[in-house]
Design a protein around this motif. Structure first.
Motif, PDB file in Angstrom:
ATOM      1  N   ARG A   1       0.618  -0.840   0.543  1.00  0.00           N
ATOM      2  CA  ARG A   1      -0.205  -0.231   0.098  1.00  0.00           C
ATOM      3  C   ARG A   1       0.775   1.342   0.320  1.00  0.00           C
ATOM      4  O   ARG A   1       1.570   0.966   0.889  1.00  0.00           O
ATOM      5  CB  ARG A   1      -0.709   0.384   1.337  1.00  0.00           C
ATOM      6  CG  ARG A   1      -2.293  -0.748   1.292  1.00  0.00           C
ATOM      7  CD  ARG A   1      -2.925  -1.198   2.409  1.00  0.00           C
ATOM      8  NE  ARG A   1      -1.823  -0.886   3.453  1.00  0.00           N
ATOM      9  CZ  ARG A   1      -2.129  -1.773   4.440  1.00  0.00           C
ATOM     10  NH1 ARG A   1      -3.625  -2.583   4.764  1.00  0.00           N
ATOM     11  NH2 ARG A   1      -1.436  -2.028   5.176  1.00  0.00           N
TER      12      ARG A   1
ATOM     13  N   CYS B   1      -4.362   7.011   1.859  1.00  0.00           N
ATOM     14  CA  CYS B   1      -3.971   5.085   1.057  1.00  0.00           C
ATOM     15  C   CYS B   1      -4.215   5.187  -0.466  1.00  0.00           C
ATOM     16  O   CYS B   1      -5.576   5.042  -0.288  1.00  0.00           O
ATOM     17  CB  CYS B   1      -4.147   4.719   2.687  1.00  0.00           C
ATOM     18  SG  CYS B   1      -3.793   2.814   2.162  1.00  0.00           S
TER      19      CYS B   1
ATOM     20  N   ASP C   1      -3.738   1.870  -3.021  1.00  0.00           N
ATOM     21  CA  ASP C   1      -3.526  -0.023  -3.081  1.00  0.00           C
ATOM     22  C   ASP C   1      -2.609  -0.224  -4.250  1.00  0.00           C
ATOM     23  O   ASP C   1      -2.028   0.518  -4.592  1.00  0.00           O
ATOM     24  CB  ASP C   1      -5.069  -1.108  -2.620  1.00  0.00           C
ATOM     25  CG  ASP C   1      -5.884  -1.078  -4.162  1.00  0.00           C
ATOM     26  OD1 ASP C   1      -4.960  -0.538  -5.100  1.00  0.00           O
ATOM     27  OD2 ASP C   1      -6.875  -1.516  -3.929  1.00  0.00           O
TER      28      ASP C   1
END
Length: 303
Positions: free
Chosen positions: A60, A73, A75
């Motif tokens: 991440r 954030c 993925d």
């Protein structure tokens, strides 16, 4: 603002071969090329000046920028996962992911250092919000964080002060070193910091155009000159990269601190930069560079 405070002879040729291989790797140039990077920003969000980036053990990516939702954030596919920090961060600067996957940031607006878990929960706050200073419990625009042996934390502090502070993992103050100046062991804006596999503390002494290398007690070991180390980063093999914000380049250094490869120039195109600030490498060894002036994140992919 209420913040938590927690602060034989047969083996000889083999050994020689191993040492030679390690040295050769450290001196080898690595080829990169600009590559597209696709991240899914939250609806309505435009990136501000991008300050720092790093990756956790799950791949991440955490991007720190000067705007709404300052900690973003994503993925591994670039899909947006979460954001936080609106009511806490004054002005984004450094971000590093620790070996335990906690996220540490420096806030030059509120003179604070924060630790979060991957979900954005505040775990630790160092400093006194809105109160700059030069004591053990106050910072003056702290710039970056590094993680050393035994879980110790090193913080470069930074714009207002010219020092490195050492803390235990729980926030207990352990010591500091550095004063303003141009001499050995002195700093003129310690802007970036990292600890290598040997336990040496590398400090990007930005306005003195050098990296100074210390042991974990602050004893000076080496000085590397000739570039402006806005950001410094080690990949998983120990190769050192520098974001030179003055030259608008990304640099590769060898084991002796000499520049052996570089990428970029001033500009708006792919692989060009407008004040590259901090950088990080992912598990594949690709480089991700944040730009203050360009307000973007760029990727250099290994060929």
């Amino acid at each position: 603002m209420n913040l938590p405070r927690r602060f034989c002879l047969l083996s000889f040729p083999i050994i020689c071969l191993i040492l030679t291989a390690e040295f050769t790797f450290a001196a080898d140039k690595i080829n990169f090329e600009p590559a597209a990077i696709n991240i899914e920003l939250p609806e309505g969000l435009a990136l501000g000046p991008c300050s720092a980036v790093d990756f956790d053990s799950k791949g991440r990516m955490y991007l720190f920028h000067r705007g709404a939702q300052p900690i973003l954030c994503f993925d591994q596919s670039g899909k947006f996962v979460r954001s936080w920090g609106d009511k806490l961060i004054g002005q984004a600067h450094g971000l590093r992911v620790a070996p335990d996957d906690t996220i540490w940031v420096t806030d030059i607006g509120n003179h604070m250092v924060f630790q979060f878990n991957p979900e954005g929960k505040l775990l630790l706050a160092l400093g006194q919000a809105g109160k700059p200073g030069d004591s053990r419990d106050r910072f003056n625009k702290p710039t970056d964080i590094a993680f050393g042996p035994q879980g110790n934390i090193f913080i470069s502090d930074g714009y207002g002060n010219s020092r490195v502070l050492k803390f235990a993992a729980n926030g207990k103050y352990l010591g500091q070193w550095g004063t303003p100046g141009k001499g050995p062991g002195e700093f003129n804006l310690p802007h970036s910091i990292i600890v290598d596999a040997k336990g040496r503390v590398l400090v990007g002494d930005r306005e003195n155009d050098r990296v100074q290398i210390f042991d974990t007690e602050g004893n000076l070991l080496e000085v590397w000159t000739g570039f402006a180390p806005y950001g410094i980063e080690l990949d998983s093999k120990g190769t050192l990269f520098v974001a030179d914000g003055r030259a608008n380049k990304v640099l590769q250094l060898n084991a002796g601190g000499k520049v052996i490869n570089s990428w970029g120039k001033k500009g708006k195109g792919p692989g060009e930069y407008n004040l590259p600030h901090m950088l990080a490498t992912d598990a594949a060894g690709d480089i991700f560079v944040t730009e203050i002036g360009g307000k973007r994140l760029q990727k250099l992919q290994r060929k």
